[in-house]
Structure formats: C-alpha cells, structure tokens
Design an enzyme around this catalytic site. Structure first.
Site, PDB file in Angstrom:
ATOM      1  N   ARG A   1     -19.741   9.062 -15.076  1.00 55.49           N
ATOM      2  CA  ARG A   1     -19.856   9.126 -13.622  1.00 55.49           C
ATOM      3  C   ARG A   1     -21.033  10.012 -13.242  1.00 55.49           C
ATOM      4  NH1 ARG A   1     -17.632  11.836  -8.812  1.00 55.49           N
ATOM      5  NH2 ARG A   1     -17.108  13.657 -10.060  1.00 55.49           N
TER       6      ARG A   1
ATOM      7  N   GLY B   1     -31.375  24.693 -12.719  1.00 56.41           N
ATOM      8  CA  GLY B   1     -32.154  23.670 -12.039  1.00 56.41           C
ATOM      9  C   GLY B   1     -31.543  22.288 -12.211  1.00 56.41           C
TER      10      GLY B   1
ATOM     11  N   GLU C   1     -30.442  16.065 -21.065  1.00 58.62           N
ATOM     12  CA  GLU C   1     -31.274  15.910 -22.245  1.00 58.62           C
ATOM     13  C   GLU C   1     -31.524  14.435 -22.523  1.00 58.62           C
ATOM     14  OE1 GLU C   1     -30.923  18.848 -25.046  1.00 58.62           O
ATOM     15  OE2 GLU C   1     -29.394  19.957 -23.967  1.00 58.62           O
TER      16      GLU C   1
ATOM     17  N   PHE D   1     -34.252  25.168 -20.754  1.00 59.90           N
ATOM     18  CA  PHE D   1     -34.719  24.208 -21.766  1.00 59.90           C
ATOM     19  C   PHE D   1     -34.441  24.698 -23.174  1.00 59.90           C
ATOM     20  CE2 PHE D   1     -37.888  24.322 -18.187  1.00 59.90           C
ATOM     21  CZ  PHE D   1     -37.321  23.283 -17.477  1.00 59.90           C
TER      22      PHE D   1
END
Ligand code: FES
Ligand code: FES
Lengths: 724, 172
Positions: A614, A463, A691, A235
């Site tokens: 995509r 992740g 994001e 993050f």
C-alpha cells in the site's frame, strides 16, 4: 481504499528554515571542535606536536589520546555493537587509514579551532597499505567461513546445471566505491545538563547513539538523551554511532561547556562509512528460449582490516527469477580503509546492476525481447526457501511499464534508433527487488482536551516522509485534521529509536501506530472504526490526557527482539518470515541519448513502476521514487570514490570532485504504483519504497547505453570515454 | 537580535563591521577569516542558512547580498560591510504568510529532507529575478549550483516554473 493526496506535514518548517538539524543549536557558552587527521595511509604516530595548536588564542583543549577507562571501544554495528566501525580513534597510536582523527581541538571560536587543527604535526612510522581490492597486501576471506551467520545462498547444484546449459553467459562487473554525501555534514552539539548527556545529532539510529555512547563512557543509558527530529539526508551514512561523539562528550565534560563539531566535507569522506568496491562475476545458464536453468553469482566485496562488513548481494539475485539452481559465493577483501557500510540500496544496487546487465546479455544471446524474457522467468514462490512471496506483482510492473513507456516502439537492434538531432537513442529495462525487513517498535499515543493527538514512535525523519505517513494514518483513522496530529520521531525520550534504514521505517512504525490507535479508541470509549470527536471524548474520560503505549514486532519475531531494540541493538528481521518471503519489486525503463559529436550521455526520461504494497503517503512516495531514480542515474553516470595509491585514503573528497546528479542532469521521471496492500505482512500492508526505487536503474541505464551504441558497459560509472 | 559571542582570547586584527540582515542593523568585531555563513549561524543564530560543504560547491548556504545570490560560505563577513543581507528567515511576510515561491515549494513537494531547501529557495528567488525561467531547461541550468542529494529537482523546477508563470500572468 486509496490514500488521499495530502502534503508533507513538515514542509512549512523546511521552506522557512525553521526545521532544526543537528548543528542548528547555539547554546550559551558554546565551544567549537575540530579534528586533525592522519596524513599517512597506514602506520603509527610516533609523536604528535600540539604546541603550535595550543598556542592559538582561544584554544581550550587539544586531546590526542584517551584512556581505555574513560573511553571504550564502541563495537561494530554488524558485530553486536553500536558503531559504524569497531575502531575508535584517539585510543592508541595506530593509524589504520588515511584521514583517521589523531587530535581533537576545542576552542572558543570556529576559526581558532580550524587554525589550530591545521597546526597539529605528527611524526609517523609508515607501513605499506592497500586501498584497492586488487592491491598487493589486500587479503580476502570467504564470507561463509568468516561469518557463518551470513551464509551464501545455494539452491540445487548450480555448477553442474550451468555446465549442462545450452546457453551460457559469463560476465564480470565492477561497481566503484561511493560515498553517501548527504547535504548535511556530519555534526553534533553535545551538552551536559548535570549528569545527563544530551546529544543533538542528526542520526538514523538514536537508540544506538544513546546506548553506544553510554557504553563508551560508562554511563547509564537512561542518562543519555539523543535528539534528532530532522535529518539532512541519511542514505546509510548516519545509521550507527560515529566515533566523534564519545570524544566530544568527554571534552564537553572537561570544559563544562557545550561543544559543537561540524566535520568538514573533506573529512567526511574518511570519518564515516561508504559503499565498498565490489566485483561481480555472473554466470547464467539457460535453454535456447532464454528460460533460466542456473545462475552463479561470485562477488568480491571490500571491507576494512578491523571489521568484516558482510555482503548480501545474492539475497536478491537469487530471487529475481525462477532459477532452479543458484550458487552464491561472496568473498570479503580486507583493505586499509575505514570500515565501509550501508549506502542506499547497499547490496541491491550493485547486485542488480551486475545481474540485470547479464540478463540483458542473455536476452540478446537468445533473441528474446528483454521484457518478455523477464516475464517468462517470473516466479510466484521464493526459489530459495520454497515459501510463497507475501506479494509479488513484478510481472504487472513490467507489463504496465512497457505499455506506459512505449516499449513496443523500440527497435531491438543496437544503434538502430536516432533522434532528430542525430543523437543515438537507447531504451533499456531492468528490474529490482528489496527485502522487506521489519523491526520492533514502541508507540506512545495521547489525546488532549484540545483535540490534538500526539504520537511518539520509533522512527527517524530523513526526508522519506515518515512523519507525514504517520500523521496521515492517525488523521484518517480518527477522522481528525492532519494538523491536529503531532508526531515525535528520532527522540530517545519518546521511544527506543531503533535504526531506521533498509526502507523499513514506515513498515515498522505504521503497524505500531495502528495498534496504538486501537488502544486509544478503547480508552476514549470510541468504536473500533469511525470518526472520533477527540476533544469531547477526552473530556468524557475525566482524565487530562489519556495515554496508551503499545509495542509491535515483525511477523514471527519473538518478543525478546523488543529488549534488543530497547538496548540499542540491531533487531530487524526479514525477508524470510515463518510463512512467507517478503520483497518489494520494481521495473525500471530508461531512455538514454548519446550526443553524436560530444558522446555526452543524457537521460531524457525514466519510468519506475513499483510494487511497494500500500502507498502510505502518495505525495512523499512520489518524491521517494523520483529521488531513488535520480540516485540510480547518478550511480550509473556520475559517482565514483577514487582511492589514492600513493598516500592512501580517498582522493576526490569534495562535492566538486565527487560529482552527484545536479538539476540539469534530470528531465522527466515518470512513475506508477501497483498499490496493492500486502496484508500477509501487516494490517497496514506497506512494504518499502525508499531503496527499491533506485534498484535496477543503473542496469537499465547500462542496457539502454548498449541499445544505443552496441557497447556493453560492465563498470560504473559510464563515462564519455566508454561510448567513444 | 544581537548576540555577542565570547571574545575571550581573540587575536588582534578584528574588524568592526556593520551591515543589515533581513532589514535589521547588526554590528560585530569580526575576525577577517569568519565567513558570512558562520556569522549568520553562530552569532546571529539564523540557522536556516545551511552549511553543506563550506567550499562553494553545494549552494546550501545561498543568501542574497543587495538582492543578488551569493554562497555565504565563501563570503568573508567583513566584506558585507554596509550591504543588505537577506536570508531565508527574511523571505516570508512579517505575518508569517509564505512567499509565493515558498508556497510553491510546499505545493510541488520540492523537498525531502529539507536541508538544501533554504538555499534552493534563495537561489530560486534570484533565478526568477534574473529572468532565467524562459524554459524549464533554463531553470535547471541556473539552479544547478544548488545540489539536492535527496533528488527533489523535479519539484524544485516545477515550483519555480509555477511562480514564473504566475508573475507573467500578472504582468500581462
Ligand atoms: S556551504 Fe556554501 S556552497 Fe556549500
Ligand atoms: S531535500 Fe534533502 S538535500 Fe534537498
């Protein structure tokens, strides 16, 4: 071609606890480190008493100061260096902020190191400090003067056009400081193997760690390995060299032992970056139908004394709509904190909260439906550069979303909708955008006689599922089972490992992997398409294990960018490319319910419709959307890092006092993808998702709260007392 | 599986402590300040159990003691003398077959970075055993001591729901 649903390739390791994160190594003869930290807001250490710490049985080393020639400054990531901030603790007596490390203790056991760290006592010379952007002593500079290479966005004459606009909206929004708090603590195991330094640390930027620590310790970068196969959440918090690694490496060398450091949760609020406070004044000028004529976005953005962490809020707010006149003005406010930095949707999150809240105000001021108003201001070209967008399906996101969410059932009057239990019901909408950035990448691919294909590439698995997206691409291309594809990421032994952030990881890695596949096919004597019998083809080559290496750069990027990336430096490009501007887009719809008596705010359902090019891996993409929306809800209703006006630093430095969304906060999160490849960008056609999915959520929540209550919410997080 | 770590320089006052971990007997000389979490990770190298806060706030360190879930970071290791500790490493069958809840986590994509996952699985097993699965709302409440910063909550709830429903069916 739609990508089939296939699971996450590393799920098995993760559910069995065998995935290995930074601190999950226990080499023989391991020693344990702990920092003692400054307890003043700013000043200098006059003396540091380490006698009691040294007397703790098992303590091997207490270090309070390094020499400039054994440990150099690492340089600031956004200033041509490697670290989240330029300031390297333990190099001088300066205390720039509360929580700055002042001593490093290494002991045989963790309890001894912890006890000793508590016993370090310092005498200080205290100086006045400023921790808030409005505190006395906070100073500000205009960004375009201080950092001319991060200019403000300006199109046309926004001031004049605004002044002449029949409808004017003028609102100011405050976004709090926030911390990334990934579940994995900042931690490393540092080990010397002869003259080779091996760093096990979960990082999004193994390349910067390698080159940064090499520069700090005067080592050949080739003698540093950084190994980071799994990351317990990034993050943004792990996107640069952190200042503990150099000291740890030196301690490990002195002791001739491997050293482990797990930074306690409390300390992590001061030892790494955070999302800075920002204030946004948004002015919108429109005609009576709500068509935008001008927009002005003034931002105040917190930074530290020692670094100017740039603001880029106006990059997206200038492009959400067809605004002919745009004026951006960003000021950097210097305060006495560690240098703030990137946190998921670093600029776009706060910017969209402010701008999209103001757009909702405009919709009500002009009597327009908030979805219709946004559609009426859509644009196919980038209003800033005049270039076409590589792809923009934002209008489709909005119309598809409105349909799926049941927007037509919404009564637009604030406070008009109630649930059966008497709760106020509010429905809100907002859009988001995220710049598409791409970085250079190196991919190495080999095929074995056992039919397995191994690919090592720039990228880090935090992740988001990059390992799965890569494995899927290789498996589909060659027609091999996904289990036969071995993916190595986050490892400087296989590729330079440029920073993975800004959602560019997949958009950067996949084109390189795609290119490597073409080369591997040639080496295997296979056609450019169609299933390959890998084992047979390898045997036919007569080589044990044919290997290819390719490099790729983003559209229009000069090949020298690869050299920068290989040197561990920031090398991403975008969103303006030579022939187009590239963003990913999303529309968010949120329902809030406000309980009649407690005024508790709940989010029973949310919908995100995303245009991310995509969809590279449907399973992990679905999780990315849910995670991003949850981040947006948490941003809107929970997270705020409070500063301590008395002693400096942050106050709420635990996971109890810094609440993040928990399971009970989350109900239904629906999503849909446009799933149209962006072929201008690359043959693979992916943009970015990680994001994007949180950008606009906070504004949608705030707009829904307004719809439920009639009360505008101009600061986050929105709390019970704001809806009384 | 016994791993001895250096005792050089240890203060007096060590406590000899024996307990079982995933069915195996272990015995240590422990400093009473050592948490069960650190003993599992640093002495036994059972690193599946994670440290997310060391303060009892996140649930990443969840293990079972005599079948009940506890946060191992707040459990002094000397306190588990004579008890049975189960960690994530003890959940799958000896032949490696995943426990149905682990399989449900895979199938429901109940994870991203995976760091909270061992704790979620251990808490999820307890949530099932406790019977706190009547509604999805119950699961959410009883799983809210386990933070997931990646936000895999929907998958986690779905995975527990799936196993709860399977169990109900087999009972009927
Ligand atoms: S590590 Fe034990 S609850 Fe967080
Ligand atoms: S999967 Fe990353 S914290 Fe839960």
């Amino acid at each position: 071609m739609k990508t089939p649903d296939l699971g996450r390739v590393d799920a098995h390791e993760k559910v069995t606890g065998t995935a290995s994160y930074g601190a999950d190594r226990v080499p023989d003869d391991l020693a344990y480190a702990m920092f003692a930290v400054a307890t003043i807001g700013k000043g200098r250490t006059v003396s540091i008493d380490t006698a009691a710490a040294e007397a703790v049985p098992g303590v091997r080393l207490v270090l309070t100061r390094f020499d400039e020639d054994e440990l150099r400054g690492p340089g600031f990531l956004m200033g041509g260096g490697f670290a989240f901030q330029s300031l390297q603790p333990l190099l001088s007596d300066v205390v720039a902020y509360r929580g700055q490390p002042i001593a490093l203790i290494v002991a045989d056991t963790l309890v001894a190191a912890t006890e000793a760290a508590d016993l370090v006592r310092a005498r200080y010379e205290i100086e006045p400090f400023a921790v808030g952007i409005d505190d006395e002593g906070a100073t500000s500079v205009l960004q375009e003067e201080a950092l001319p290479w991060f200019p403000d966005v300006k199109v046309g004459d926004a001031e004049t056009a605004y002044a002449a606009s029949p409808v004017q909206i003028d609102e100011t929004y405050l976004h709090p400081a926030q911390h990334q708090v990934p579940m994995e603590l900042i931690s490393s195991v540092v080990q010397w193997k002869g003259d080779r330094l091996v760093v096990h640390e979960s990082t999004q930027n193994a390349g910067a760690l390698r080159h940064g620590v090499a520069a700090q310790l005067n080592l050949d970068p080739a003698d540093v390995d950084v190994i980071s196969p799994y990351i317990g959440g990034g993050f943004g918090s792990r996107n640069a060299l952190q200042p503990h690694i150099g000291p740890l490496a030196l301690a490990a060398r002195r002791l001739r032992r491997p050293v482990k450091l797990v930074i306690p949760r409390r300390q992590t609020f001061h030892t790494g970056s955070f999302r800075p406070v920002s204030r946004h004044r948004i002015r919108l000028g429109a005609d009576p139908s709500g068509r935008l004529l001008a927009a002005l976005h003034d931002a105040d953005h917190q930074t530290s004394r020692h670094d100017l962490y740039p603001a880029m809020y106006t990059e997206i707010t200038s492009r959400l709509y067809a605004v002919p006149n745009f004026g951006g003005r960003q000021r950097l406010v210097q305060t006495d904190v560690q240098t703030p930095g990137f946190m998921r949707a670093p600029n776009e999150g706060p910017a969209s909260f402010a701008f999209e809240s103001a757009v909702d105000v405009l919709a009500y001021a002009t009597g327009q439906d908030p979805v219709e108003l946004r559609l009426a201001n859509d644009t196919a070209t980038d209003p800033v550069t005049g270039l076409p967008f590589s792809s923009r399906h934002l209008a489709q996101c909005l119309t598809r979303g409105a349909e799926r969410f049941g927007w037509q059932k919404r009564d637009p009057r604030p406070g008009s909708m109630r649930a059966a239990d008497g709760s106020l019901v509010g429905l809100g909408v907002a859009v988001g955008a995220h710049p598409v950035l791409v970085a250079p990448a190196v991919a190495r691919m080999s095929a074995g006689a056992d039919g397995r294909v191994t690919v090592g590439v720039d990228g880090h698995e935090m992740g988001q599922g990059i390992r799965s997206a890569i494995a899927l691409l290789v498996a589909q291309d060659l027609g091999v089972p996904v289990q036969d594809v071995v993916v190595r990421v986050g490892d400087t032994r296989v590729a330079p490992q440029h920073l993975t952030a800004g959602a560019w990881g997949t958009a950067t890695a996949l084109p390189a992997v795609h290119k490597a596949l073409r080369e591997l096919r040639k080496r295997l004597g296979a056609g450019d398409t169609g299933t390959v019998e890998v084992a047979a083809a390898v045997r036919a080559t007569g080589h044990g294990s044919p290997e290819v290496e390719v490099t790729s750069v983003g559209p229009g990027q000069p090949p020298e960018m690869l050299d920068r990336s290989r040197a561990g430096l920031f090398s991403a490009a975008g969103p303006v490319f030579p022939d187009f501007t590239a963003f990913s887009w999303a529309a968010h719809f949120v329902e809030v319910r406000i309980e009649a008596t407690t005024r508790r705010i709940r989010v029973p359902r949310a919908l995100c419709v995303a245009d991310c090019g995509r969809v590279a891996s449907p399973v992990t993409a679905a999780s990315q959307v849910r995670g991003g929306v949850i981040w947006g809800i948490s941003e809107a209703l929970r997270e705020s890092s409070e500063v301590d006006p008395r002693f400096g630093g942050f106050l709420n430095t635990t996971l109890e006092e810094y609440p993040v969304a928990v399971n009970a906060d989350i109900a239904e999160i629906d999503f849909d993808f446009i799933d149209e490849p962006d072929l201008l960008l690359s043959e693979v056609g992916v943009k970015g998702l990680g994001e994007l999915t949180m950008i606009g959520v906070a504004a949608a929540v705030a707009n829904a709260v307004f719809h439920a209550t009639g009360q505008r919410q101009n600061r986050l997080p929105i709390r019970i007392e704001d809806v009384m | 599986m016994m791993k001895t770590s250096p005792t050089a320089g240890r203060p007096a006052g060590l406590v000899e402590t024996a307990f079982t971990v995933n069915g195996e007997q272990v015995r240590f000389e422990l400093d009473p300040r050592e948490s069960l979490l650190d003993v599992l990770r640093e002495r036994l190298v059972l690193t599946g159990t994670k440290k997310g806060c060391d303060q009892g706030h996140c649930g990443a360190c969840t293990v079972h003691i005599d079948g009940r879930r506890v946060v191992s970071c707040l459990t002094p290791a000397v306190q588990v003398a004579g008890r049975d500790v189960t960690t994530i490493e003890g959940v799958a069958a000896p032949d490696g077959t995943l426990h149905p809840l682990q399989q449900a986590f895979v199938d429901c994509d109940a994870l991203q970075c995976g760091y909270c996952t061992p704790g979620q699985v251990m808490s999820g097993l307890a949530c099932l055993a406790e019977g706190h699965t009547e509604t999805d709302g119950d699961i959410r409440e009883y799983m809210s001591g386990n933070l997931c910063r990646c936000g895999a909550y929907i998958g986690i709830t779905a995975a527990i729901r799936r196993v709860a429903d399977q169990t109900k069916q087999t009972e009927v």
